[in-house]
Design a protein around this motif. Structure first.
Motif, mmCIF file in Angstrom:
data_model
loop_
_atom_site.group_PDB
_atom_site.id
_atom_site.type_symbol
_atom_site.label_atom_id
_atom_site.label_comp_id
_atom_site.label_asym_id
_atom_site.label_seq_id
_atom_site.Cartn_x
_atom_site.Cartn_y
_atom_site.Cartn_z
ATOM 1 N N TYR A 170 3.225 -9.459 5.114
ATOM 2 C CA TYR A 170 3.571 -8.020 4.369
ATOM 3 C C TYR A 170 4.963 -7.980 3.744
ATOM 4 C CZ TYR A 170 -1.071 -7.631 6.278
ATOM 5 O OH TYR A 170 -2.356 -7.860 6.303
ATOM 6 N N ASN A 171 5.031 -8.114 2.390
ATOM 7 C CA ASN A 171 6.495 -7.834 1.901
ATOM 8 C C ASN A 171 7.001 -6.525 1.489
ATOM 9 O OD1 ASN A 171 6.210 -10.510 1.683
ATOM 10 N ND2 ASN A 171 4.994 -10.616 -0.260
ATOM 11 N N TRP A 172 6.250 -5.474 1.254
ATOM 12 C CA TRP A 172 6.511 -4.096 0.983
ATOM 13 C C TRP A 172 5.297 -3.114 0.741
ATOM 14 C CZ3 TRP A 172 4.169 -2.342 -3.313
ATOM 15 C CH2 TRP A 172 3.635 -3.296 -4.212
ATOM 16 N N GLN A 173 5.451 -1.691 0.709
ATOM 17 C CA GLN A 173 4.429 -0.990 0.777
ATOM 18 C C GLN A 173 4.961 0.414 -0.031
ATOM 19 O OE1 GLN A 173 3.517 -1.184 4.811
ATOM 20 N NE2 GLN A 173 4.557 0.861 5.449
ATOM 21 N N VAL A 174 4.035 0.888 -0.290
ATOM 22 C CA VAL A 174 4.346 2.410 -0.789
ATOM 23 C C VAL A 174 3.184 3.437 -0.599
ATOM 24 C CG1 VAL A 174 4.617 3.922 -2.994
ATOM 25 C CG2 VAL A 174 5.445 1.636 -2.798
ATOM 26 N N ALA A 175 3.429 4.519 0.016
ATOM 27 C CA ALA A 175 2.303 5.192 0.557
ATOM 28 C C ALA A 175 2.288 6.816 0.177
ATOM 29 C CB ALA A 175 2.238 5.238 1.968
ATOM 30 N N GLU A 176 1.406 7.372 -0.360
ATOM 31 C CA GLU A 176 1.352 8.612 -0.736
ATOM 32 C C GLU A 176 -0.034 9.292 -0.538
ATOM 33 O OE1 GLU A 176 0.981 9.739 -5.563
ATOM 34 O OE2 GLU A 176 3.016 9.200 -4.827
ATOM 35 N N GLN A 177 -0.094 10.260 0.292
ATOM 36 C CA GLN A 177 -1.250 11.004 0.551
ATOM 37 C C GLN A 177 -2.548 10.000 1.079
ATOM 38 O OE1 GLN A 177 -1.955 14.695 -0.695
ATOM 39 N NE2 GLN A 177 0.211 15.490 -0.021
ATOM 40 N N SER A 178 -3.361 10.001 -0.222
ATOM 41 C CA SER A 178 -4.480 9.022 -0.012
ATOM 42 C C SER A 178 -4.663 7.833 -0.746
ATOM 43 C CB SER A 178 -5.756 9.864 -0.588
ATOM 44 O OG SER A 178 -5.647 10.216 -2.024
ATOM 45 N N GLN A 179 -3.212 7.188 -1.085
ATOM 46 C CA GLN A 179 -3.100 5.919 -1.649
ATOM 47 C C GLN A 179 -2.072 5.204 -1.035
ATOM 48 O OE1 GLN A 179 -4.469 4.698 -4.890
ATOM 49 N NE2 GLN A 179 -5.957 6.472 -4.710
ATOM 50 N N VAL A 180 -2.368 3.888 -0.918
ATOM 51 C CA VAL A 180 -1.311 2.904 -0.191
ATOM 52 C C VAL A 180 -1.308 1.557 -1.224
ATOM 53 C CG1 VAL A 180 -1.071 1.638 1.719
ATOM 54 C CG2 VAL A 180 -1.905 3.833 2.128
ATOM 55 N N VAL A 181 -0.479 1.069 -1.390
ATOM 56 C CA VAL A 181 -0.380 -0.089 -2.066
ATOM 57 C C VAL A 181 0.789 -1.179 -1.112
ATOM 58 C CG1 VAL A 181 0.649 -1.051 -4.208
ATOM 59 C CG2 VAL A 181 -0.216 1.012 -4.473
ATOM 60 N N ILE A 182 0.220 -2.455 -0.989
ATOM 61 C CA ILE A 182 0.809 -3.205 -0.122
ATOM 62 C C ILE A 182 1.186 -4.436 -0.857
ATOM 63 C CG2 ILE A 182 0.779 -4.232 2.168
ATOM 64 C CD1 ILE A 182 -0.918 -2.128 2.917
ATOM 65 N N GLN A 206 1.865 5.297 10.541
ATOM 66 C CA GLN A 206 1.357 4.482 11.597
ATOM 67 C C GLN A 206 0.071 3.635 11.165
ATOM 68 O OE1 GLN A 206 3.052 3.417 14.383
ATOM 69 N NE2 GLN A 206 1.170 1.881 14.459
ATOM 70 N N TRP A 207 -0.748 4.390 10.524
ATOM 71 C CA TRP A 207 -2.044 3.976 9.835
ATOM 72 C C TRP A 207 -1.856 2.483 9.219
ATOM 73 C CZ3 TRP A 207 -4.461 2.318 5.585
ATOM 74 C CH2 TRP A 207 -5.723 2.125 5.520
ATOM 75 N N ILE A 208 -1.062 2.592 8.242
ATOM 76 C CA ILE A 208 -0.268 1.142 7.563
ATOM 77 C C ILE A 208 -0.347 -0.046 8.389
ATOM 78 C CG2 ILE A 208 0.813 0.195 5.850
ATOM 79 C CD1 ILE A 208 1.218 3.041 4.725
ATOM 80 N N GLU A 209 0.580 0.352 9.415
ATOM 81 C CA GLU A 209 1.103 -0.591 10.372
ATOM 82 C C GLU A 209 -0.260 -1.136 11.179
ATOM 83 O OE1 GLU A 209 3.825 -2.197 10.067
ATOM 84 O OE2 GLU A 209 4.217 -0.475 8.599
ATOM 85 N N ASN A 210 -1.112 -0.197 11.530
ATOM 86 C CA ASN A 210 -2.278 -0.371 12.316
ATOM 87 C C ASN A 210 -3.333 -1.433 11.340
ATOM 88 O OD1 ASN A 210 -1.392 0.784 14.398
ATOM 89 N ND2 ASN A 210 -2.574 2.611 14.159
ATOM 90 N N PHE A 211 -3.303 -1.085 10.215
ATOM 91 C CA PHE A 211 -4.157 -1.812 9.227
ATOM 92 C C PHE A 211 -3.651 -3.013 8.969
ATOM 93 C CE2 PHE A 211 -4.519 -3.041 4.825
ATOM 94 C CZ PHE A 211 -6.166 -3.212 4.672
ATOM 95 N N LYS A 212 -2.522 -3.145 8.838
ATOM 96 C CA LYS A 212 -1.773 -4.405 8.556
ATOM 97 C C LYS A 212 -1.919 -5.380 9.772
ATOM 98 C CE LYS A 212 2.410 -3.253 7.255
ATOM 99 N NZ LYS A 212 3.901 -3.291 6.682
ATOM 100 N N ASP A 213 -1.740 -4.824 11.159
ATOM 101 C CA ASP A 213 -1.903 -5.464 12.256
ATOM 102 C C ASP A 213 -3.525 -5.864 12.269
ATOM 103 O OD1 ASP A 213 -0.921 -6.265 14.774
ATOM 104 O OD2 ASP A 213 -2.399 -4.910 15.786
ATOM 105 N N MET A 214 -4.352 -5.189 11.984
ATOM 106 C CA MET A 214 -5.631 -5.593 12.215
ATOM 107 C C MET A 214 -6.163 -7.000 11.295
ATOM 108 S SD MET A 214 -8.990 -5.448 10.124
ATOM 109 C CE MET A 214 -8.666 -4.060 8.767
ATOM 110 N N TYR A 215 -5.364 -7.006 9.942
ATOM 111 C CA TYR A 215 -5.488 -7.848 9.082
ATOM 112 C C TYR A 215 -4.817 -9.222 9.601
ATOM 113 C CZ TYR A 215 -8.448 -6.773 5.263
ATOM 114 O OH TYR A 215 -9.564 -6.294 4.426
ATOM 115 N N THR A 216 -4.035 -9.190 10.489
ATOM 116 C CA THR A 216 -3.399 -10.438 11.201
ATOM 117 C C THR A 216 -4.266 -10.844 12.022
ATOM 118 O OG1 THR A 216 -1.926 -9.345 12.858
ATOM 119 C CG2 THR A 216 -1.000 -9.889 10.547
ATOM 120 N N LYS A 217 -5.079 -10.126 12.782
ATOM 121 C CA LYS A 217 -5.980 -10.389 13.981
ATOM 122 C C LYS A 217 -7.460 -10.737 13.338
ATOM 123 C CE LYS A 217 -3.943 -7.361 17.112
ATOM 124 N NZ LYS A 217 -3.668 -5.963 17.800
#
Length: 141
Positions: free
Chosen positions: A63-75, A2-13
């Motif tokens: 946003y086209n794709w994402q990979v998340a792992e513990q303390s790393q996120v790549v979007i 959910q954090w990633i979705e919230n982050f992406k949403d923040m950048y759209t706003k």
């Protein structure tokens, strides 16, 4: 996540009048790095975004794709923007990737990877023509 979705949403706003949104995601000692800048500290990151958003006529992200792992996120993303002095004020599209490192649930480092020439230089009147010519010659060689 959910954090990633919230982050992406923040950048759209995000715009020049909503920079306080960054407080929810960035650590006070965060670093923001892209091919043109390195900015350290949330206060300076907010200053950078204030200047950025005041100079563009429009900016948006898909946003086209994402990979998340513990303390790393790549979007992976596509940014679309309009600037009055770039590409004669017409829309420019840019593909890029953000690598985000988290500490205590907040971003400690945000690094954007993209082709600076595609973002800026290729769309400037004289320099853009020269860069496109050189790129064309490299493909033909």
């Amino acid at each position: 996540m959910q954090w990633i979705e919230n982050f992406k949403d923040m950048y759209t706003k995000l715009d020049a009048h909503s920079l306080e949104l960054l407080d929810q995601f960035y650590h006070p000692k965060a670093s923001f790095i892209d091919p043109f800048h390195r900015i350290d500290g949330l206060a300076d990151i907010k200053e950078y975004f204030a200047a950025l958003y005041s100079n563009v006529e429009a900016i948006g992200f898909n946003y086209n794709w994402q990979v998340a792992e513990q303390s790393q996120v790549v979007i992976g993303w596509t940014m679309t923007y309009q600037h009055p002095r770039i590409n004669r004020g017409r829309e420019v599209e840019l593909e890029g990737v953000s690598r985000i490192t988290l500490k205590d649930g907040l971003i400690i480092q945000h690094r954007d990877y993209f082709d600076g020439g595609s973002m800026l230089y290729e769309h400037l009147p004289v320099l853009g023509t020269a860069i496109r010519f050189v790129k064309g010659r490299m493909v033909a060689a």
